[in-house]
Design a protein around this motif. Structure first.
Motif, PDB file in Angstrom:
ATOM      1  N   SER A 169       0.825  -1.207   0.000  1.00 40.88           N
ATOM      2  CA  SER A 169       0.000   0.000   0.000  1.00 40.88           C
ATOM      3  C   SER A 169       0.864   1.265   0.000  1.00 40.88           C
ATOM      4  CB  SER A 169      -0.962   0.021   1.194  1.00 40.88           C
ATOM      5  OG  SER A 169      -0.247   0.013   2.416  1.00 40.88           O
ATOM      6  N   LYS A 170       1.992   1.225   0.693  1.00 38.59           N
ATOM      7  CA  LYS A 170       2.900   2.378   0.700  1.00 38.59           C
ATOM      8  C   LYS A 170       3.586   2.537  -0.659  1.00 38.59           C
ATOM      9  CE  LYS A 170       2.353   3.647   4.972  1.00 38.59           C
ATOM     10  NZ  LYS A 170       1.697   4.897   5.296  1.00 38.59           N
ATOM     11  N   LEU A 171       3.945   1.434  -1.291  1.00 40.31           N
ATOM     12  CA  LEU A 171       4.537   1.498  -2.621  1.00 40.31           C
ATOM     13  C   LEU A 171       3.541   2.036  -3.639  1.00 40.31           C
ATOM     14  CD1 LEU A 171       6.477  -1.891  -2.580  1.00 40.31           C
ATOM     15  CD2 LEU A 171       7.466   0.407  -2.440  1.00 40.31           C
ATOM     16  N   ILE A 172       2.284   1.645  -3.507  1.00 39.06           N
ATOM     17  CA  ILE A 172       1.243   2.157  -4.407  1.00 39.06           C
ATOM     18  C   ILE A 172       1.039   3.647  -4.166  1.00 39.06           C
ATOM     19  CG2 ILE A 172      -1.223   2.052  -4.958  1.00 39.06           C
ATOM     20  CD1 ILE A 172      -1.011  -1.016  -4.454  1.00 39.06           C
ATOM     21  N   ASP A 173       1.065   4.089  -2.911  1.00 40.71           N
ATOM     22  CA  ASP A 173       0.979   5.530  -2.613  1.00 40.71           C
ATOM     23  C   ASP A 173       2.079   6.286  -3.360  1.00 40.71           C
ATOM     24  OD1 ASP A 173      -1.164   5.257  -0.864  1.00 40.71           O
ATOM     25  OD2 ASP A 173       0.047   5.466   0.952  1.00 40.71           O
ATOM     26  N   GLU A 174       3.299   5.760  -3.281  1.00 41.15           N
ATOM     27  CA  GLU A 174       4.435   6.412  -3.937  1.00 41.15           C
ATOM     28  C   GLU A 174       4.238   6.463  -5.453  1.00 41.15           C
ATOM     29  OE1 GLU A 174       9.266   5.820  -4.485  1.00 41.15           O
ATOM     30  OE2 GLU A 174       8.246   4.775  -2.852  1.00 41.15           O
ATOM     31  N   ALA A 175       3.751   5.361  -6.024  1.00 42.97           N
ATOM     32  CA  ALA A 175       3.517   5.316  -7.467  1.00 42.97           C
ATOM     33  C   ALA A 175       2.427   6.309  -7.882  1.00 42.97           C
ATOM     34  CB  ALA A 175       3.131   3.899  -7.895  1.00 42.97           C
ATOM     35  N   LEU A 176       1.369   6.407  -7.092  1.00 45.05           N
ATOM     36  CA  LEU A 176       0.293   7.352  -7.391  1.00 45.05           C
ATOM     37  C   LEU A 176       0.787   8.790  -7.300  1.00 45.05           C
ATOM     38  CD1 LEU A 176      -2.744   5.680  -5.590  1.00 45.05           C
ATOM     39  CD2 LEU A 176      -2.388   5.926  -8.061  1.00 45.05           C
ATOM     40  N   GLU A 177       1.591   9.091  -6.294  1.00 44.14           N
ATOM     41  CA  GLU A 177       2.161  10.433  -6.164  1.00 44.14           C
ATOM     42  C   GLU A 177       3.007  10.781  -7.390  1.00 44.14           C
ATOM     43  OE1 GLU A 177       4.294  10.838  -2.487  1.00 44.14           O
ATOM     44  OE2 GLU A 177       2.503  10.471  -1.283  1.00 44.14           O
ATOM     45  N   ASP A 178       3.828   9.823  -7.846  1.00 48.18           N
ATOM     46  CA  ASP A 178       4.665  10.055  -9.027  1.00 48.18           C
ATOM     47  C   ASP A 178       3.807  10.269 -10.273  1.00 48.18           C
ATOM     48  OD1 ASP A 178       6.917   9.773  -7.450  1.00 48.18           O
ATOM     49  OD2 ASP A 178       7.397   7.745  -8.162  1.00 48.18           O
TER      50      ASP A 178
END
Length: 59
Positions: free
Chosen positions: A35-44
């Motif tokens: 979920s944290k990796l997906i947050d980072e991907a969405l932010e990018d």
């Protein structure tokens, strides 16, 4: 309250199988929750398209 998501919201979707496998491997290798990796991907992604997101609070 147990299981309360203060700054998060559940969102279900279907993903490309190969991308999901890569995400799971990265999560396991880095010990960072998916979920944290997906947050980072969405932010990018949002940054790439110039979409500003107002954050109520930092997690």
């Amino acid at each position: 309250m147990t299981g309360e998501l203060r700054n998060r919201e559940r969102f279900g979707a279907a993903y490309d199988k190969d991308l999901l496998a890569g995400l799971r491997k990265l999560s396991k290798d880095t010990r960072i929750p998916a979920s944290k990796l997906i947050d980072e991907a969405l932010e990018d992604l949002l940054k790439k398209y110039g979409v500003e997101v107002k954050r109520e609070s930092q997690e």
